[in-house]
Design a protein around this motif. Structure first.
Motif, PDB file in Angstrom:
ATOM      1  N   SER A  74      -3.396   2.452  -2.178  1.00 24.98           N
ATOM      2  CA  SER A  74      -3.977   1.532  -3.157  1.00 24.98           C
ATOM      3  C   SER A  74      -5.274   2.082  -3.734  1.00 24.98           C
ATOM      4  CB  SER A  74      -4.217   0.157  -2.532  1.00 24.98           C
ATOM      5  OG  SER A  74      -5.111   0.236  -1.440  1.00 24.98           O
ATOM      6  N   GLY A  75      -5.969   2.933  -2.992  1.00 26.22           N
ATOM      7  CA  GLY A  75      -7.202   3.536  -3.491  1.00 26.22           C
ATOM      8  C   GLY A  75      -6.968   4.441  -4.686  1.00 26.22           C
ATOM      9  N   SER A  76      -5.742   4.897  -4.868  1.00 24.07           N
ATOM     10  CA  SER A  76      -5.444   5.792  -5.992  1.00 24.07           C
ATOM     11  C   SER A  76      -5.653   5.117  -7.338  1.00 24.07           C
ATOM     12  CB  SER A  76      -3.996   6.288  -5.895  1.00 24.07           C
ATOM     13  OG  SER A  76      -3.802   7.047  -4.717  1.00 24.07           O
ATOM     14  N   VAL A  77      -5.503   3.778  -7.397  1.00 30.79           N
ATOM     15  CA  VAL A  77      -5.649   3.090  -8.690  1.00 30.79           C
ATOM     16  C   VAL A  77      -7.091   3.126  -9.180  1.00 30.79           C
ATOM     17  CG1 VAL A  77      -3.712   1.572  -8.165  1.00 30.79           C
ATOM     18  CG2 VAL A  77      -6.041   0.783  -7.695  1.00 30.79           C
ATOM     19  N   PHE A  78      -8.049   3.378  -8.283  1.00 29.39           N
ATOM     20  CA  PHE A  78      -9.446   3.478  -8.690  1.00 29.39           C
ATOM     21  C   PHE A  78      -9.734   4.809  -9.375  1.00 29.39           C
ATOM     22  CE2 PHE A  78      -9.546   0.470  -5.162  1.00 29.39           C
ATOM     23  CZ  PHE A  78     -10.332  -0.546  -5.675  1.00 29.39           C
ATOM     24  N   ALA A 127       0.677  -7.565  -9.963  1.00 24.43           N
ATOM     25  CA  ALA A 127       0.817  -6.489  -8.980  1.00 24.43           C
ATOM     26  C   ALA A 127      -0.405  -5.589  -8.978  1.00 24.43           C
ATOM     27  CB  ALA A 127       2.076  -5.673  -9.277  1.00 24.43           C
ATOM     28  N   ARG A 128      -0.930  -5.297 -10.166  1.00 22.82           N
ATOM     29  CA  ARG A 128      -2.133  -4.453 -10.261  1.00 22.82           C
ATOM     30  C   ARG A 128      -3.317  -5.133  -9.596  1.00 22.82           C
ATOM     31  NH1 ARG A 128      -6.322  -2.448 -10.211  1.00 22.82           N
ATOM     32  NH2 ARG A 128      -7.204  -0.802 -11.548  1.00 22.82           N
ATOM     33  N   THR A 129      -3.470  -6.429  -9.794  1.00 26.62           N
ATOM     34  CA  THR A 129      -4.555  -7.164  -9.141  1.00 26.62           C
ATOM     35  C   THR A 129      -4.361  -7.179  -7.629  1.00 26.62           C
ATOM     36  OG1 THR A 129      -4.851  -8.581 -11.083  1.00 26.62           O
ATOM     37  CG2 THR A 129      -5.728  -9.390  -8.995  1.00 26.62           C
ATOM     38  N   PHE A 130      -3.127  -7.377  -7.194  1.00 28.66           N
ATOM     39  CA  PHE A 130      -2.824  -7.395  -5.760  1.00 28.66           C
ATOM     40  C   PHE A 130      -3.195  -6.064  -5.115  1.00 28.66           C
ATOM     41  CE2 PHE A 130      -0.046  -6.602  -2.149  1.00 28.66           C
ATOM     42  CZ  PHE A 130      -0.169  -7.776  -1.413  1.00 28.66           C
ATOM     43  N   VAL A 131      -2.788  -4.974  -5.757  1.00 28.67           N
ATOM     44  CA  VAL A 131      -3.085  -3.644  -5.213  1.00 28.67           C
ATOM     45  C   VAL A 131      -4.586  -3.399  -5.187  1.00 28.67           C
ATOM     46  CG1 VAL A 131      -2.841  -1.166  -5.647  1.00 28.67           C
ATOM     47  CG2 VAL A 131      -0.861  -2.667  -5.833  1.00 28.67           C
ATOM     48  N   LEU A 149      -5.864  -5.274  -2.314  1.00 22.19           N
ATOM     49  CA  LEU A 149      -5.243  -4.803  -1.086  1.00 22.19           C
ATOM     50  C   LEU A 149      -6.081  -3.686  -0.472  1.00 22.19           C
ATOM     51  CD1 LEU A 149      -2.729  -4.844   0.810  1.00 22.19           C
ATOM     52  CD2 LEU A 149      -1.708  -3.139  -0.706  1.00 22.19           C
ATOM     53  N   HIS A 150      -6.716  -2.893  -1.312  1.00 18.60           N
ATOM     54  CA  HIS A 150      -7.515  -1.764  -0.836  1.00 18.60           C
ATOM     55  C   HIS A 150      -8.623  -2.228   0.110  1.00 18.60           C
ATOM     56  CE1 HIS A 150      -9.238   2.247  -0.929  1.00 18.60           C
ATOM     57  NE2 HIS A 150     -10.411   1.736  -1.223  1.00 18.60           N
ATOM     58  N   THR A 151      -9.208  -3.376  -0.161  1.00 14.46           N
ATOM     59  CA  THR A 151     -10.297  -3.897   0.678  1.00 14.46           C
ATOM     60  C   THR A 151      -9.815  -4.960   1.666  1.00 14.46           C
ATOM     61  OG1 THR A 151     -10.814  -5.559  -1.002  1.00 14.46           O
ATOM     62  CG2 THR A 151     -12.013  -3.469  -1.108  1.00 14.46           C
ATOM     63  N   GLY A 152      -8.535  -5.330   1.575  1.00 17.45           N
ATOM     64  CA  GLY A 152      -8.003  -6.378   2.445  1.00 17.45           C
ATOM     65  C   GLY A 152      -8.331  -7.775   1.978  1.00 17.45           C
ATOM     66  N   GLU A 153      -9.135  -7.890   0.906  1.00 15.94           N
ATOM     67  CA  GLU A 153      -9.609  -9.206   0.478  1.00 15.94           C
ATOM     68  C   GLU A 153      -8.495 -10.084  -0.065  1.00 15.94           C
ATOM     69  OE1 GLU A 153     -14.109  -8.553  -1.064  1.00 15.94           O
ATOM     70  OE2 GLU A 153     -12.601  -7.217  -1.921  1.00 15.94           O
ATOM     71  N   VAL A 154      -7.373  -9.489  -0.436  1.00 13.29           N
ATOM     72  CA  VAL A 154      -6.260 -10.268  -0.933  1.00 13.29           C
ATOM     73  C   VAL A 154      -5.724 -11.192   0.157  1.00 13.29           C
ATOM     74  CG1 VAL A 154      -4.420  -8.643  -0.325  1.00 13.29           C
ATOM     75  CG2 VAL A 154      -4.170 -10.104  -2.333  1.00 13.29           C
ATOM     76  N   PHE A 155      -6.002 -10.880   1.431  1.00 13.68           N
ATOM     77  CA  PHE A 155      -5.592 -11.717   2.558  1.00 13.68           C
ATOM     78  C   PHE A 155      -6.774 -12.451   3.185  1.00 13.68           C
ATOM     79  CE2 PHE A 155      -2.375  -8.202   2.613  1.00 13.68           C
ATOM     80  CZ  PHE A 155      -1.306  -8.966   2.181  1.00 13.68           C
ATOM     81  N   GLY A 156      -7.887 -12.507   2.474  1.00 14.64           N
ATOM     82  CA  GLY A 156      -9.035 -13.243   2.969  1.00 14.64           C
ATOM     83  C   GLY A 156      -9.777 -12.526   4.087  1.00 14.64           C
TER      84      GLY A 156
END
Length: 380
Positions: free
Chosen positions: A209-213, A328-332, A335-342
């Motif tokens: 997921s870090g690749s999108v940065f 999906a782009r927002t999720f990824v 996802l990199h920081t885990g914040e999508v799961f709180g």
């Protein structure tokens, strides 16, 4: 030549090449684990208690404070936290930040503050070594391609982790800490296997997921998977300016109240913060971001645009309203920081980053003993 030696030496060579950069990104990743919580905590150190019966300042009065501080600013953002006495954050042109007492209007802090500045520096180190402008491109490319090499290390490590002979005794020392590992070499070998298997999935998700940065093709690939074209990025959340002196705009405070009422009526009564974004010149519409989290949870926030003349709803943008590719782009992204799961996701990402630190350290140590130590023994 057998496949295993090829993969082993490729794994070793890549680890030696990118090991120190991966170690740096892992260490800074650990430091960034609870960034949002620490930033919230730092702001809440400025919570104030009003005098008996003292009313809170209106959004218009707070914006006037911003105009005095930054008379040439073209846009402002006010962030209100749903907690009595919480300071209001005023941002002018996304650059100057003031923390304001909601009752007296006193400036409690001018600037980001020490906590935010610390995380800003750590983020810059994490992404491009905090390199200066003349070295920025090289530094960013180094972290970008080191991140890709980390993906290779994870995938090749999966193959190398598998024991040549499938016996419980061989699997056990790869799954669990070995109490018989008495010397540093045996300990590092054991730890490298244990941490790699238990952190495999989160580390793979963080690295990919870090690749999108770093790479536009990575972001475009997400949209392409859903048959979409990536959007053209621009400045966020600013309404088009209306002619100066427009007379039919409501006070911002009335618009803020309308936004709060919208939140109450649309399952966001427990909102944590509301951001009011407005141009310095009266505009046809005013945008609000209503967030039920402390930030970085797209599923718990939505953007509300109100007509500045009558507070009618112009547009509501929720995460579910985005295209599948955009979601999906927002999720990824988060996802990199885990914040999508709180908080749980952040904790898991932080622990995985800590495992990344230990993997990088033990890998470098093992490579040193294999490649460098023998040279010293030969020259002794």
């Amino acid at each position: 030549m057998k496949l295993r030696p090829i993969i082993f030496w490729s794994h070793l060579a890549v680890g030696v090449t990118a090991g120190l950069v991966i170690l740096m990104m892992s260490v800074t990743g650990v430091l960034l684990t609870y960034e949002r919580q620490f930033l919230e905590w730092a702001d809440q150190q400025h919570v104030t208690s009003p005098a008996a019966g003292a009313p809170a300042l209106t959004a218009d009065e707070l914006l006037n404070i911003g105009r005095v501080a930054e008379p040439d600013a073209s846009s402002f953002e006010l962030k209100f936290v749903n907690k009595p006495g919480s300071p209001v954050t005023l941002t002018a042109d996304r650059e100057r930040i003031l923390l304001i007492d909601p009752y007296s209007g006193d400036v409690l802090r001018d600037g980001r503050g020490a906590t935010a500045e610390f995380f800003r520096v750590v983020t810059r180190v994490h992404r491009w070594f905090a390199a200066s402008d003349e070295n920025f491109d090289l530094a960013r490319a180094t972290t970008a391609y080191s991140n890709l090499l980390f993906v290779f290390l994870i995938l090749s490590g999966v193959y190398l982790w598998l024991p040549p002979i499938w016996r419980w005794s061989a699997l056990k020392v790869r799954l669990f800490f070995n109490p018989r590992a008495k010397n540093a070499k045996a300990r590092d070998y054991n730890w490298h296997h244990v941490f790699s298997v238990w952190a495999l999935v989160p580390l793979f998700l963080i690295a990919t997921s870090g690749s999108v940065f770093y790479f536009s093709w990575a972001s475009s690939a997400i949209y392409a998977a859903f048959g979409e074209e990536p959007p053209v990025r621009g400045r966020r959340g600013e309404a088009d300016a209306a002619p100066a002196g427009r007379a039919d705009t409501m006070p911002r405070q009335a618009l803020l109240i309308a936004a709060q009422q919208h939140a109450l009526a649309h399952e966001a009564a427990d909102w944590h913060s509301i951001k009011l974004r407005t141009n310095a010149v009266p505009a046809a519409s005013t945008t609000f971001v209503i967030d039920r989290s402390i930030g970085r949870r797209p599923d718990l926030a939505y953007e509300l645009t109100l007509d500045s003349g009558d507070a009618s709803v112009v547009e509501v943008k929720r995460n579910d309203d985005k295209t599948p590719g955009a979601r999906a782009r927002t999720f990824v992204r988060f996802l990199h920081t885990g914040e999508v799961f709180g908080f749980l996701g952040q904790t898991l990402a932080g622990l995985a980053s800590l495992a990344g630190c230990l993997l990088a350290y033990t890998g470098i140590a093992l490579a040193w003993r294999r490649l460098v130590s023998p040279l010293f023994r030969k020259t002794a």
